[in-house]
Write an enzyme that holds these catalytic residues in place. Sequence first.
Site, PDB file in Angstrom:
ATOM      1  N   SER A   1      39.636  44.898  38.949  1.00 33.92           N
ATOM      2  CA  SER A   1      40.440  43.672  39.579  1.00 33.92           C
ATOM      3  C   SER A   1      39.530  42.501  39.177  1.00 33.92           C
ATOM      4  O   SER A   1      38.211  42.826  38.744  1.00 33.92           O
ATOM      5  CB  SER A   1      40.292  43.745  40.984  1.00 33.92           C
ATOM      6  OG  SER A   1      39.187  43.455  41.674  1.00 33.92           O
ATOM      7  N   ASP A   2      40.000  41.382  39.108  1.00 32.65           N
ATOM      8  CA  ASP A   2      39.079  40.201  39.193  1.00 32.65           C
ATOM      9  C   ASP A   2      38.589  39.774  40.424  1.00 32.65           C
ATOM     10  O   ASP A   2      38.912  40.509  41.447  1.00 32.65           O
ATOM     11  CB  ASP A   2      39.868  38.881  38.799  1.00 32.65           C
ATOM     12  CG  ASP A   2      39.050  37.724  38.096  1.00 32.65           C
ATOM     13  OD1 ASP A   2      37.716  37.658  38.436  1.00 32.65           O
ATOM     14  OD2 ASP A   2      39.238  37.135  37.269  1.00 32.65           O
ATOM     15  N   TRP A   3      37.536  39.011  40.870  1.00 36.02           N
ATOM     16  CA  TRP A   3      36.617  39.054  41.895  1.00 36.02           C
ATOM     17  C   TRP A   3      37.639  38.651  43.131  1.00 36.02           C
ATOM     18  O   TRP A   3      38.386  37.704  43.315  1.00 36.02           O
ATOM     19  CB  TRP A   3      35.631  37.813  41.989  1.00 36.02           C
ATOM     20  CG  TRP A   3      34.758  37.626  43.001  1.00 36.02           C
ATOM     21  CD1 TRP A   3      35.181  37.343  44.159  1.00 36.02           C
ATOM     22  CD2 TRP A   3      33.651  37.933  43.123  1.00 36.02           C
ATOM     23  NE1 TRP A   3      34.034  37.094  44.990  1.00 36.02           N
ATOM     24  CE2 TRP A   3      32.967  37.466  44.222  1.00 36.02           C
ATOM     25  CE3 TRP A   3      32.455  38.284  41.964  1.00 36.02           C
ATOM     26  CZ2 TRP A   3      31.592  37.741  44.702  1.00 36.02           C
ATOM     27  CZ3 TRP A   3      31.179  38.307  42.423  1.00 36.02           C
ATOM     28  CH2 TRP A   3      30.595  37.941  43.636  1.00 36.02           C
ATOM     29  N   GLY A   4      37.945  39.684  44.152  1.00 41.01           N
ATOM     30  CA  GLY A   4      38.513  39.527  45.325  1.00 41.01           C
ATOM     31  C   GLY A   4      39.938  39.450  45.020  1.00 41.01           C
ATOM     32  O   GLY A   4      40.774  39.049  45.809  1.00 41.01           O
ATOM     33  N   SER A   5      40.418  39.706  43.958  1.00 38.38           N
ATOM     34  CA  SER A   5      41.899  39.504  43.680  1.00 38.38           C
ATOM     35  C   SER A   5      42.897  40.511  44.155  1.00 38.38           C
ATOM     36  O   SER A   5      44.057  40.432  44.587  1.00 38.38           O
ATOM     37  CB  SER A   5      42.270  39.642  42.043  1.00 38.38           C
ATOM     38  OG  SER A   5      41.958  41.029  41.577  1.00 38.38           O
TER      39      SER A   5
END
Length: 753
Positions: free
Chosen positions: A288-292
Amino acid sequence: MQKTLLFVMIFLAINIPTIQQGIGQSTLDRRVDSLLSLMTLEEKIGQMNQYNGFWDVTGPSPSAGDASQKYNNLRKGLVGSMLNVTGVEEVRKVQKIAVEETRLGIPLIIGFDMIHGMKTMSPIPLAEAASWDMEAIRQSSQIGAREAAAMGVNWTFAPMVDISRDARWGRVMEGAGEDTYLASQIARARVIGYQGDDLSDPLTLAACVKHFAGYGFSEGGRDYNTVDISRTTLHQVILPPFKAAIDAGARTVMNSFNDLDGIPATGNAYLQRDLLKGKWNFDGFVVSDWGSIVEMVNHRVTEDGKAAAKLAVLAGSDMDMESYLYVKHLKELVESGEVEESLIDDAARRILKVKFELGLFEDPYKYCDEEREKTIVGHPDHQKGVLEMAKKSIVLLKNENKLLPLAKTGLKIAVIGALAADKDSPLGSWRGLAEPNSAVSVLEGLQAHSQNQYTFAKGAELVTETPVFLKEVKINTTDRSGFLQAIQAAKDADVVIAVMGEHGFQSGEARSRSQLGLPGLQQELLEQVYLANKKIILVNMSGRPLDLSWADEHLPGVIQVWHLGSQSGNAIAQVIFGDYNPSGKLPMSFPRNVGQMPLYYNQKSTGRPTNPGDDIVFWSHYSDVSNEALYPFGFGLSYTQFDYSGLSVETLANQQVRVKVNLKNSGLRDGEEVAQLYLNDHFSSLTRPMKELKGFQKINLKSGESKTIEFLLGPEELGFYNGEGNLLVEPGEFTIMVGGSSNATLSVNFVLR
């Protein structure tokens, strides 16, 4: 028990030869499955959990709060990866916890955003795309990989291959521009540069192609915004660079912040399971992207973190970056029957496989060599390499009356603009671990490469306080106290070099802009200086295309220099004084004003494409500005002249076409030209662009030298993708255009039967 299992793991890792030593893929898969069979459900989920560096690993271990919980999870084997832990000393300490304190001793994979360099900075990726030089881009990527790997990193969150047609979006600096074909070639070159031909080499990194998918089409160019595109645009424009990176061997993929068809990309099963892992047979892992994952709650497609974790894992997102939801909820979701354990097995298997390929099981500390770190990081050869890359990235946009190159002696030169002496902005955004203020400034470069007389005047500060990565850049809009000094310097000079543009932190993630002019007081300063001396060369330093309409209309010289990295000033000076003949070509169209956004060369004709004459208004146009770009995609001047002639086409078997054209350097200097081939399909079952790049070659010719260039086009170039992702090659008439930009006029028609 712990020692017994650890012994089993060591035996598996050491005594079965690795895939890089010639053993087949099935053997590697058996090794992964053997390890997987030893793992508990929690440990498999732990491999899917990634933490940012959360404490000073050279100090005491955390004993309270969130950091303490993360630390305990690390010791329990519930962390598969960490990011932003850099330097051999720090990486060794966290790796030692994972290997020597957990039950199974599974090593961590260490990630970092090494985008265009680690300590030694190459030009920003958009600048490198302007080189149209795949070997140079590969070498630049390799330099960054070597330094990052020497500092303990084994996984980079690059390349970014998002196509974007909107310069308002700050992350255009991180990609390859507006064109799918060019971006696909660059994606391939970067993956090869990062990963080399042996991923177990301790000076290579696993690549992570991002952001999957559609992120560059954020509405209004506003970062993190929604994306609403057709499936045809998805398959024809957005996905090919991802496919090129996967075909080049990219081992990981990062999903995206945006939604697509109303589903956040992180929870989009069509993208991740049906297409990437299904149709494309991708066998690496998705992060995932950061916190996505947790952000899907904000998207309002899940009611809470538990539901977000479920949606993400069902959709095929294998690793959770900084949402903490997998490690918190997946065990319960599996035990309740809401998530099949086979999905957990698949995700953990993919992650472990990449760790095996990196050689981390054979030597978890292979990236932790202090002597190698001292030797590799900042090596003089790396400085030479990024200098060459920087020179290739510069684009000459205007050179009226051959003002450039300047003489090296006998001139009084006024150098104006705060960016001229700035040693920090040239490092650009996403600058790895570069030392602040470590770039060669433009002023330093000019002084080092000539014996001219220089007067420097800022004219006005660009910023009111020192910018930092996480904060908005504060732009000076009121202090004109330096204007008079700059105007006087211009009056006394033979020529003015005005260095203007964006601060290095004005582009990049979350750096969207609603206006594309020169920030702050720079335009006003430039116009005041022009009244004092019209012989001005604008050196535009920016992370995106800017509106340079006034400069193009009034100034004799315009150079686009982007943010060129550590050797910025030397590269710019060598172009200005003719030590290097500029060869860069624009990877994005430059607008006449921001109202043209999104702007791109390969537009469709529409039903009303042309002016009917007699001032009739009913055609697709603006009332107040041309439809055309100020500087089009593929455009860039040289200090010499290139002529194209003798264009011919030959249809071959198997839906192939051979194109030949003669290229001559008719000028007085040696130089490089990017010969570009564009294709127009006259009629097709779907609406198609009026022209599309389908081939290019960068050719070095001596003065007076000629060469016949040959292009071979096949189904991929002659066809197009429909909304189902199927390649269609349809018979009919085509036009081929060849030249030095997307405005190429030399053309020939052929019929594909």
